[in-house]
Design a protein around this motif. Structure first.
Motif, PDB file in Angstrom:
ATOM      1  N   UNK A 121       0.873  -1.015   0.025  1.00 54.85           N
ATOM      2  CA  UNK A 121      -0.043  -0.016  -0.035  1.00 54.85           C
ATOM      3  C   UNK A 121       0.987   1.129   0.157  1.00 54.85           C
ATOM      4  N   UNK A 122       0.347   2.340  -0.348  1.00 55.48           N
ATOM      5  CA  UNK A 122       0.932   3.696  -0.418  1.00 55.48           C
ATOM      6  C   UNK A 122       1.349   4.059  -1.828  1.00 55.48           C
ATOM      7  N   UNK A 123       1.478   5.356  -1.768  1.00 50.35           N
ATOM      8  CA  UNK A 123       1.420   6.241  -2.954  1.00 50.35           C
ATOM      9  C   UNK A 123       0.396   5.642  -4.175  1.00 50.35           C
ATOM     10  N   UNK A 144      -0.862   0.615  -6.366  1.00 52.91           N
ATOM     11  CA  UNK A 144      -2.112  -0.022  -6.853  1.00 52.91           C
ATOM     12  C   UNK A 144      -2.658   0.295  -8.270  1.00 52.91           C
ATOM     13  N   UNK A 145      -2.783   1.862  -8.397  1.00 51.80           N
ATOM     14  CA  UNK A 145      -3.362   2.389  -9.286  1.00 51.80           C
ATOM     15  C   UNK A 145      -2.747   2.181 -10.804  1.00 51.80           C
ATOM     16  N   UNK A 155      -2.990  -1.309 -11.817  1.00 57.07           N
ATOM     17  CA  UNK A 155      -4.253  -1.416 -12.549  1.00 57.07           C
ATOM     18  C   UNK A 155      -4.282  -0.852 -13.830  1.00 57.07           C
ATOM     19  N   UNK A 156      -3.868   0.476 -13.799  1.00 54.46           N
ATOM     20  CA  UNK A 156      -3.770   1.253 -15.274  1.00 54.46           C
ATOM     21  C   UNK A 156      -3.197   0.373 -16.394  1.00 54.46           C
ATOM     22  N   UNK A 215      -5.083  -2.980 -17.085  1.00 54.79           N
ATOM     23  CA  UNK A 215      -6.289  -2.717 -17.824  1.00 54.79           C
ATOM     24  C   UNK A 215      -6.139  -2.328 -19.263  1.00 54.79           C
ATOM     25  N   UNK A 256      -6.064 -10.090 -13.592  1.00 52.34           N
ATOM     26  CA  UNK A 256      -4.955 -10.388 -12.576  1.00 52.34           C
ATOM     27  C   UNK A 256      -5.612 -10.191 -11.319  1.00 52.34           C
ATOM     28  N   UNK A 257      -5.015 -10.977 -10.230  1.00 44.67           N
ATOM     29  CA  UNK A 257      -5.507 -10.477  -8.862  1.00 44.67           C
ATOM     30  C   UNK A 257      -4.608  -9.908  -7.892  1.00 44.67           C
ATOM     31  N   UNK A 258      -4.820  -8.913  -7.526  1.00 45.82           N
ATOM     32  CA  UNK A 258      -3.800  -8.046  -6.745  1.00 45.82           C
ATOM     33  C   UNK A 258      -3.911  -8.739  -5.184  1.00 45.82           C
ATOM     34  N   UNK A 259      -2.771  -8.773  -4.637  1.00 41.28           N
ATOM     35  CA  UNK A 259      -2.687  -9.408  -3.202  1.00 41.28           C
ATOM     36  C   UNK A 259      -1.962  -8.147  -2.212  1.00 41.28           C
ATOM     37  N   UNK A 260      -2.701  -7.436  -1.605  1.00 44.52           N
ATOM     38  CA  UNK A 260      -2.249  -6.173  -1.374  1.00 44.52           C
ATOM     39  C   UNK A 260      -1.879  -6.090   0.500  1.00 44.52           C
ATOM     40  N   UNK A 261      -0.514  -6.115   0.631  1.00 42.95           N
ATOM     41  CA  UNK A 261      -0.203  -5.953   1.707  1.00 42.95           C
ATOM     42  C   UNK A 261       0.010  -4.498   2.412  1.00 42.95           C
ATOM     43  N   UNK A 289       2.776 -14.884  -8.507  1.00 38.90           N
ATOM     44  CA  UNK A 289       3.770 -15.143  -9.448  1.00 38.90           C
ATOM     45  C   UNK A 289       4.515 -13.915  -9.810  1.00 38.90           C
ATOM     46  N   UNK A 333     -10.458   2.693  -9.561  1.00 39.24           N
ATOM     47  CA  UNK A 333      -9.273   2.518 -10.309  1.00 39.24           C
ATOM     48  C   UNK A 333      -8.155   1.492  -9.760  1.00 39.24           C
ATOM     49  N   UNK A 334      -8.661   0.726  -8.792  1.00 37.78           N
ATOM     50  CA  UNK A 334      -7.864  -0.264  -8.351  1.00 37.78           C
ATOM     51  C   UNK A 334      -8.681  -1.680  -8.219  1.00 37.78           C
ATOM     52  N   UNK A 350      -8.805  -8.448  -4.604  1.00 37.99           N
ATOM     53  CA  UNK A 350      -8.714  -9.674  -4.837  1.00 37.99           C
ATOM     54  C   UNK A 350     -10.075 -10.638  -4.681  1.00 37.99           C
ATOM     55  N   UNK A 383      -5.193  -6.759   7.200  1.00 34.84           N
ATOM     56  CA  UNK A 383      -4.377  -5.766   6.155  1.00 34.84           C
ATOM     57  C   UNK A 383      -3.141  -6.623   6.164  1.00 34.84           C
ATOM     58  N   UNK A 422      -2.792  -9.453   3.828  1.00 36.70           N
ATOM     59  CA  UNK A 422      -3.283  -9.298   2.467  1.00 36.70           C
ATOM     60  C   UNK A 422      -4.867  -9.721   2.257  1.00 36.70           C
ATOM     61  N   UNK A 453      -7.627   2.210   3.086  1.00 36.76           N
ATOM     62  CA  UNK A 453      -6.300   2.682   3.088  1.00 36.76           C
ATOM     63  C   UNK A 453      -5.811   3.019   1.811  1.00 36.76           C
ATOM     64  N   UNK A 502      -4.933   6.920   0.302  1.00 35.93           N
ATOM     65  CA  UNK A 502      -3.830   7.591  -0.314  1.00 35.93           C
ATOM     66  C   UNK A 502      -4.200   7.938  -1.626  1.00 35.93           C
ATOM     67  N   UNK A 503      -5.102   7.165  -2.373  1.00 33.77           N
ATOM     68  CA  UNK A 503      -5.267   7.686  -3.734  1.00 33.77           C
ATOM     69  C   UNK A 503      -6.231   9.003  -3.845  1.00 33.77           C
TER      70      UNK A 503
END
Lengths: 349, 301
Positions: free
Chosen positions: A157-159, A162-163, A166-167, A170, A176-181, A197, B49-50, B53, B244, B247, B256, B260-261
């Motif tokens: 996460x941060x800044x 993620x966006x 995705x941009x 897409x 895809x599947x994002x696994x966000x920590x 992966x 935009x994100x 899962x 979180x 994941x 969160x 940030x976005x």
């Protein structure tokens, strides 16, 4: 309403005191550096490949080599550098208060940092085009973004990580599947444990993380870059002499690579140019003719001193981030313009 | 004399509270004006935009922030409800086992409660996720008698045909095991509140331990258990925000990213606070309903 007034007064005072430090003297910082006979360079000290404190107490990295190049040009007698390790929030304050002469610390150039109404900095040319990238294992057979169709990607996460991810996916129509920590350490753990992966972050951070892996050669950073983070050295705005000198030191490094002048060959090329008056371009670059250095307030032969200290841009890159280094990052955009990158220098005329 | 002093004390407390609130609100408005931000919720309808899962309802990154936050809320709700049920099972079993006649059962339950209560929940979640679940092989077990019931791999888990993500499973198991230990103590306390004579009575009637516990002891222990149980349930809901770290796309993780976005930290946290208030009001309401029935049931005969 009344309650707010003392606060406004305090704010005004704070602003005034900020201006006071800005208005000190009319001379350039360049004179102060020469007087002091050493350059105070703000670095991070914690980013392998960029500026990293070695076990023997010395610093190494691309940002550090830039400091050395500036010092070779500004204080040719000694070339001495005084490193100041700074955290991200400290760096602009250190510049503004004059604790350091210039900043060479993984700093992304953008409008609000450059503008007088923002941080009011002056940026030298970009020395490293960073950007968000993806790391995969070499035995996964993944070579392009398209190969990640339907896969999981570990992201922190941060800044805008993620966006950006995705941009990019897409736009290419890749599912895809994002696994966000929450932070990079967990991203690394999830990736190494095989949950994803691929993992994504700024390419410089991916490379630095990889240098700590048990077997770094099993991991590869893909060529594709998902965002732009141009990193550039910076100085306080409003000091044109210092900003110009910094700009042309960076351009000298790039020009030297274009001309194939290396740390090992610079003396021979210099002597050759001295002997043969028909090599006008090389003579101007080395300061044998014309006196370009003097216009910047530097010695005419500052280019020779710089290349002797650090080598050309490509040598600096390879030493710190090349395939044989501890933190290999594919050169990508940081190649010369003629090789398909964006590194170009205006003429020395 | 004493009543007058009390009046002053109360007025003072109210004054201090109001001053603090005033300072906070003033600070907030001054800072919002200074940075040129007003409170605004218009960003909620802009595309998020994100990607996520997990989403119980259809979701795409082009959907609004509001929809993304709802997905997060539903993900949180899903794991909270499942953990409530599992933790209750663990807790009641372990609590009853601590008062069992079988010494091995007693010892095992005491070990479980002792071990789990001493370790921070965050560490336990990280253990379940990074060590236990991600330590599984990357390909599921395809042979064996269990393969139709439970298929395990570090890419996902299939429980009687229902696919569960590794992140969800880790949060579920971590929360349930942790809260189960706390609930076990609440249950044990409730059982101890039942007079010893009741235990001796059902045993002398020749009832089995299980039957006696279910029909004689638990109904009497329930009024003592329920208040402690509600507070454990509320804790469980709040602890789910630690998801979180492993994941799982719960409400906190989605907020969160949203904050940030958009840079809308104050609005984001206000929504987060309200959402958790809603979770806990739901749990509280449900528990009060049960409590009411139990107390009423006891008054009937």
């Amino acid at each position: 309403m009344l309650k707010r007034r003392p606060l406004a007064v305090l704010l005004g005072l704070a602003l005034l005191s900020g201006c006071a430090t800005l208005g000190e003297g009319g001379a350039s910082r360049l004179d102060l550096i020469r007087q002091r006979r050493s350059l105070r360079c703000g670095v991070s000290g914690k980013i392998p490949g960029f500026s990293y404190l070695q076990t023997d107490g010395s610093y190494s990295g691309l940002d550090v080599d830039l400091c050395k190049a500036f010092a070779a040009a500004f204080v040719p007698e000694t070339g001495a550098v005084d490193y100041r390790p700074l955290t991200a929030p400290e760096r602009f304050t250190a510049l503004r208060t004059g604790e350091i002469d210039l900043l060479s610390r993984n700093t992304t150039m953008n409008l609000s940092r450059d503008a007088a109404g923002g941080n009011g900095l002056s940026f030298a040319p970009v020395v490293f085009h960073d950007g968000q990238g993806l790391m995969v294992t070499t035995d996964s057979g993944i070579n392009r973004l398209e190969d990640l169709q339907g896969q999981s990607i570990c992201v922190g996460s941060g800044t805008t990580t993620e966006q950006n991810l995705n941009d990019a996916f897409e736009a290419r129509g890749i599912a895809y599947t994002p696994i966000k920590y929450q932070d990079l350490n967990q991203v690394v753990a999830g990736y190494l444990q095989g949950r994803c992966q691929a993992m994504t972050s700024d390419r410089s951070q991916l490379a630095a993380a990889r240098s700590g892996f048990a077997d770094p050669r099993r991991h590869r950073i893909l060529e594709e870059v998902l965002s732009k983070e141009p990193l550039a050295p910076a100085s306080v705005g409003g000091d044109q002499r210092l900003a110009d000198a910094m700009r042309w030191v960076v351009y000298a490094l790039i020009t030297a690579e274009e001309l194939g002048i290396t740390q090992a060959t610079v003396q021979r090329r210099y002597n050759e140019a001295k002997r043969r008056p028909e090599l006008t371009r090389l003579r101007r670059f080395f300061g044998i003719d014309a006196g370009l250095g003097e216009k910047l307030g530097l010695n005419d032969d500052f280019v020779v001193k710089v290349i002797r200290a650090t080598g050309h841009y490509g040598e600096i890159y390879n030493r710190n981030l090349g395939p044989q280094s501890q933190v290999p990052i594919p050169r990508g955009l940081n190649r010369l313009g003629r090789d398909g990158g964006v590194m170009v220098a205006p003429p020395f005329q | 004399m004493t009543s007058r002093r009390r009046w002053w004390l109360q007025a003072l407390v109210v004054l201090i509270a109001l001053t603090l609130l005033g300072v906070l609100v003033n600070n907030l408005t001054v800072n919002l004006i200074r940075t040129g931000l007003g409170l605004s919720f218009r960003w909620l309808v802009r595309p998020a935009g994100f990607a996520l899962a997990e989403h119980p309802l259809p979701y795409a990154p082009s959907d609004s922030y509001a929809w993304a936050l709802l997905m997060g809320w539903l993900n949180s709700l899903k794991v909270i409800l499942a953990a409530l049920i599992l933790a209750t099972l663990f807790g009641v079993s372990a609590g009853a086992a601590r008062r069992s006649v079988n010494p091995l059962l007693r010892w095992l339950a005491a070990f479980y409660v002792g071990l789990i209560r001493q370790i921070p929940l965050l560490l336990q979640l990280l253990f379940w996720y990074f060590v236990a679940f991600l330590g599984l092989p990357s390909a599921p077990n395809s042979t064996g008698p269990l393969s139709s019931l439970l298929r395990l791999s570090n890419q996902g888990i299939e429980l009687v045909g229902v696919p569960l993500s590794v992140e969800f499973s880790a949060v579920l198991v971590g929360l349930s095991v942790f809260s189960g230990a706390a609930i076990a103590e609440v249950v044990r306390g409730g059982l101890d509140a039942v007079p010893r004579g009741q235990w001796e009575a059902f045993r002398s009637l020749g009832l089995t331990e299980g039957l006696g516990l279910r029909r004689v002891i638990l109904p009497q222990a329930l009024p003592a258990i329920l208040p402690g149980l509600s507070s454990q349930y509320l804790n469980l809901a709040k602890n789910s925000t630690l998801a979180i770290a492993v994941g799982y796309a719960d409400l906190y993780a989605v907020s969160d990213t949203t904050i940030t976005q958009t840079g809308r930290a104050i609005e984001g946290f206000l929504l987060l606070l309200l959402s958790f208030l809603l979770f806990n009001l739901l749990i509280n309401g449900g528990m009060q309903l049960i409590n009411h029935r139990v107390v009423k049931g006891r008054q009937r005969p």
